[in-house]
Design a protein around this motif. Structure first.
Motif, PDB file in Angstrom:
ATOM      1  N   LEU A 168     -12.455   6.152  23.144  1.00 27.44           N
ATOM      2  CA  LEU A 168     -12.596   6.125  21.700  1.00 27.44           C
ATOM      3  C   LEU A 168     -13.235   7.429  21.234  1.00 27.44           C
ATOM      4  O   LEU A 168     -13.816   8.165  22.018  1.00 27.44           O
ATOM      5  CB  LEU A 168     -13.412   4.914  21.240  1.00 27.44           C
ATOM      6  N   GLU A 169     -13.090   7.712  19.983  1.00 29.82           N
ATOM      7  CA  GLU A 169     -13.651   8.922  19.374  1.00 29.82           C
ATOM      8  C   GLU A 169     -14.695   8.511  18.358  1.00 29.82           C
ATOM      9  O   GLU A 169     -14.496   7.567  17.596  1.00 29.82           O
ATOM     10  CB  GLU A 169     -12.560   9.718  18.658  1.00 29.82           C
ATOM     11  N   PHE A 170     -15.819   9.223  18.355  1.00 29.18           N
ATOM     12  CA  PHE A 170     -16.839   8.987  17.348  1.00 29.18           C
ATOM     13  C   PHE A 170     -17.575  10.290  17.085  1.00 29.18           C
ATOM     14  O   PHE A 170     -18.046  10.945  18.015  1.00 29.18           O
ATOM     15  CB  PHE A 170     -17.841   7.910  17.790  1.00 29.18           C
ATOM     16  N   ASN A 171     -17.630  10.657  15.826  1.00 33.25           N
ATOM     17  CA  ASN A 171     -18.408  11.815  15.405  1.00 33.25           C
ATOM     18  C   ASN A 171     -18.032  13.078  16.191  1.00 33.25           C
ATOM     19  O   ASN A 171     -18.895  13.847  16.591  1.00 33.25           O
ATOM     20  CB  ASN A 171     -19.899  11.499  15.535  1.00 33.25           C
ATOM     21  N   SER A 208     -16.896  13.251  19.207  1.00 30.54           N
ATOM     22  CA  SER A 208     -17.094  13.119  20.649  1.00 30.54           C
ATOM     23  C   SER A 208     -16.154  12.059  21.215  1.00 30.54           C
ATOM     24  O   SER A 208     -15.826  11.088  20.549  1.00 30.54           O
ATOM     25  CB  SER A 208     -18.528  12.685  20.960  1.00 30.54           C
ATOM     26  N   THR A 209     -15.746  12.271  22.459  1.00 30.97           N
ATOM     27  CA  THR A 209     -14.962  11.280  23.174  1.00 30.97           C
ATOM     28  C   THR A 209     -15.919  10.374  23.924  1.00 30.97           C
ATOM     29  O   THR A 209     -16.793  10.846  24.652  1.00 30.97           O
ATOM     30  CB  THR A 209     -14.000  11.956  24.169  1.00 30.97           C
ATOM     31  N   LEU A 210     -15.767   9.079  23.720  1.00 24.05           N
ATOM     32  CA  LEU A 210     -16.599   8.081  24.377  1.00 24.05           C
ATOM     33  C   LEU A 210     -15.693   7.093  25.098  1.00 24.05           C
ATOM     34  O   LEU A 210     -14.492   7.040  24.853  1.00 24.05           O
ATOM     35  CB  LEU A 210     -17.457   7.342  23.349  1.00 24.05           C
ATOM     36  N   LEU A 247     -18.599  -3.906  20.723  1.00 20.24           N
ATOM     37  CA  LEU A 247     -18.217  -2.877  19.745  1.00 20.24           C
ATOM     38  C   LEU A 247     -17.514  -3.494  18.542  1.00 20.24           C
ATOM     39  O   LEU A 247     -17.743  -3.096  17.408  1.00 20.24           O
ATOM     40  CB  LEU A 247     -17.324  -1.831  20.414  1.00 20.24           C
ATOM     41  N   PRO A 264     -21.490  -4.412  16.655  1.00 24.87           N
ATOM     42  CA  PRO A 264     -21.649  -2.977  16.894  1.00 24.87           C
ATOM     43  C   PRO A 264     -23.086  -2.487  16.749  1.00 24.87           C
ATOM     44  O   PRO A 264     -23.453  -1.486  17.363  1.00 24.87           O
ATOM     45  CB  PRO A 264     -20.724  -2.333  15.864  1.00 24.87           C
ATOM     46  N   GLN A 294     -26.004   0.755  18.524  1.00 23.04           N
ATOM     47  CA  GLN A 294     -26.468   1.803  17.632  1.00 23.04           C
ATOM     48  C   GLN A 294     -27.267   2.880  18.360  1.00 23.04           C
ATOM     49  O   GLN A 294     -27.124   4.062  18.061  1.00 23.04           O
ATOM     50  CB  GLN A 294     -27.291   1.213  16.496  1.00 23.04           C
ATOM     51  N   LEU A 305     -24.868   5.274  19.954  1.00 20.54           N
ATOM     52  CA  LEU A 305     -23.988   5.974  19.019  1.00 20.54           C
ATOM     53  C   LEU A 305     -24.836   6.619  17.924  1.00 20.54           C
ATOM     54  O   LEU A 305     -24.869   6.149  16.791  1.00 20.54           O
ATOM     55  CB  LEU A 305     -22.980   4.996  18.408  1.00 20.54           C
ATOM     56  N   ALA A 317     -24.462   6.566  13.863  1.00 19.95           N
ATOM     57  CA  ALA A 317     -23.607   5.470  13.398  1.00 19.95           C
ATOM     58  C   ALA A 317     -24.391   4.581  12.450  1.00 19.95           C
ATOM     59  O   ALA A 317     -25.574   4.347  12.641  1.00 19.95           O
ATOM     60  CB  ALA A 317     -23.100   4.659  14.579  1.00 19.95           C
TER      61      ALA A 317
END
Length: 65
Positions: free
Chosen positions: A23-26, A28-30, A40, A44, A48, A51, A54
């Motif tokens: 997954l992608e967040f901000n 970055s690849t996670l 998640l 979610p 926190q 992430l 988030a």
């Protein structure tokens, strides 16, 4: 892809141990394993601390069918 070893953001297991979902967040690849994907999706806020940056609504507000 970067040099970081892909591992579940919750349990830290890697793809040698369990399947991982990317997954992608901000920017970055996670990665997360199927066992922890429901966290998640449904709770979610429990992730926190893993992430940074988030923002999650209260669990009661965030999941309606």
């Amino acid at each position: 892809m970067n040099d970081q070893i892909a591992q579940c953001l919750h349990c830290q297991r890697n793809s040698e141990e369990v399947p991982l979902i990317q997954l992608e967040f901000n920017g970055s690849t996670l990665w997360i394993c199927p066992q922890h994907l429901p966290i998640l999706i449904h709770k979610p806020a429990q992730l926190q601390d893993k992430l940074p940056g988030a923002r999650f609504a209260d669990d009661a507000e965030s999941h309606h069918h």
